[in-house]
Design a protein around this motif. Structure first.
Motif, PDB file in Angstrom:
ATOM      1  N   VAL A 123       0.933  -0.953  -0.017  1.00 44.18           N
ATOM      2  CA  VAL A 123      -0.238  -0.081   0.102  1.00 44.18           C
ATOM      3  C   VAL A 123       0.783   1.292  -0.061  1.00 44.18           C
ATOM      4  CG1 VAL A 123      -1.974   1.605   1.661  1.00 44.18           C
ATOM      5  CG2 VAL A 123      -2.072  -1.002   1.015  1.00 44.18           C
ATOM      6  N   TYR A 127       3.872   4.961  -2.974  1.00 41.39           N
ATOM      7  CA  TYR A 127       2.123   4.547  -2.524  1.00 41.39           C
ATOM      8  C   TYR A 127       1.763   3.726  -3.832  1.00 41.39           C
ATOM      9  CZ  TYR A 127       2.119   8.500   0.972  1.00 41.39           C
ATOM     10  OH  TYR A 127       2.167   9.318   1.496  1.00 41.39           O
ATOM     11  N   VAL A 141      -3.849   4.021  -3.770  1.00 40.67           N
ATOM     12  CA  VAL A 141      -4.061   4.822  -3.184  1.00 40.67           C
ATOM     13  C   VAL A 141      -3.508   5.815  -3.047  1.00 40.67           C
ATOM     14  CG1 VAL A 141      -4.833   2.673  -1.418  1.00 40.67           C
ATOM     15  CG2 VAL A 141      -2.281   3.669  -2.179  1.00 40.67           C
ATOM     16  N   PHE A 186      -4.480   8.547   0.184  1.00 37.38           N
ATOM     17  CA  PHE A 186      -3.539   7.893   1.343  1.00 37.38           C
ATOM     18  C   PHE A 186      -1.864   7.621   1.494  1.00 37.38           C
ATOM     19  CE2 PHE A 186      -5.750   3.272   1.497  1.00 37.38           C
ATOM     20  CZ  PHE A 186      -6.676   3.846   1.451  1.00 37.38           C
ATOM     21  N   MET A 220      -5.819   7.606   6.003  1.00 39.53           N
ATOM     22  CA  MET A 220      -6.625   7.225   4.444  1.00 39.53           C
ATOM     23  C   MET A 220      -7.999   7.892   4.311  1.00 39.53           C
ATOM     24  SD  MET A 220      -6.405   2.708   5.283  1.00 39.53           S
ATOM     25  CE  MET A 220      -7.466   2.793   6.608  1.00 39.53           C
ATOM     26  N   ASP A 277     -11.401  -0.373  -1.036  1.00 33.17           N
ATOM     27  CA  ASP A 277      -9.838  -0.401   0.443  1.00 33.17           C
ATOM     28  C   ASP A 277     -10.610  -1.396   1.427  1.00 33.17           C
ATOM     29  OD1 ASP A 277      -9.881   2.937  -0.719  1.00 33.17           O
ATOM     30  OD2 ASP A 277      -8.686   1.680  -1.489  1.00 33.17           O
TER      31      ASP A 277
END
Length: 115
Positions: free
Chosen positions: A48, A59, A63, A67, A82, A89
């Protein structure tokens, strides 16, 4: 012995936010990089986000822009903020070093996103 304990998961509506925490039992500076990973039911665990000892972040494309990984070195804790959560997700989120160490996997923290 290294222990990583994740927390902060929960149930959130789509579009909502959560902040996950990963508390390490040792100084996180001993690791070149710390990462967040997730595993959804029936899927493989996936990368992630990562933060290096120098503070560089990266990342997964899925995301990016939503995030944010960060750390508090005084608390030996890594965070994952997040935002704009989507149903896709939903997963169990884990922290580990990057590359991962099989001895460091914890219980993870469950994130559920309702549509």
């Amino acid at each position: 012995q290294v222990q990583l304990v994740e927390s902060g998961g929960g149930l959130v509506q789509a579009g909502g936010s959560l902040r996950l925490s990963c508390a390490a039992s040792v100084t996180i500076f001993r690791f070149n990089a710390m990462g967040w990973y997730r595993q959804a039911p029936g899927k493989q665990r996936e990368f992630v986000a990562v933060i290096t000892s120098g503070g560089t972040t990266n990342y997964a494309d899925s995301v990016k822009g939503r995030f944010t990984i960060s750390r508090d070195t005084a608390k030996n804790t890594v965070y994952l903020q997040m935002n704009s959560l989507k149903p896709e997700d939903a997963a169990v989120y884990y922290c580990n070093t990057r590359p991962t160490n099989n001895d460091y996997w914890g219980q993870g923290t469950q994130v559920t996103v309702s549509s």
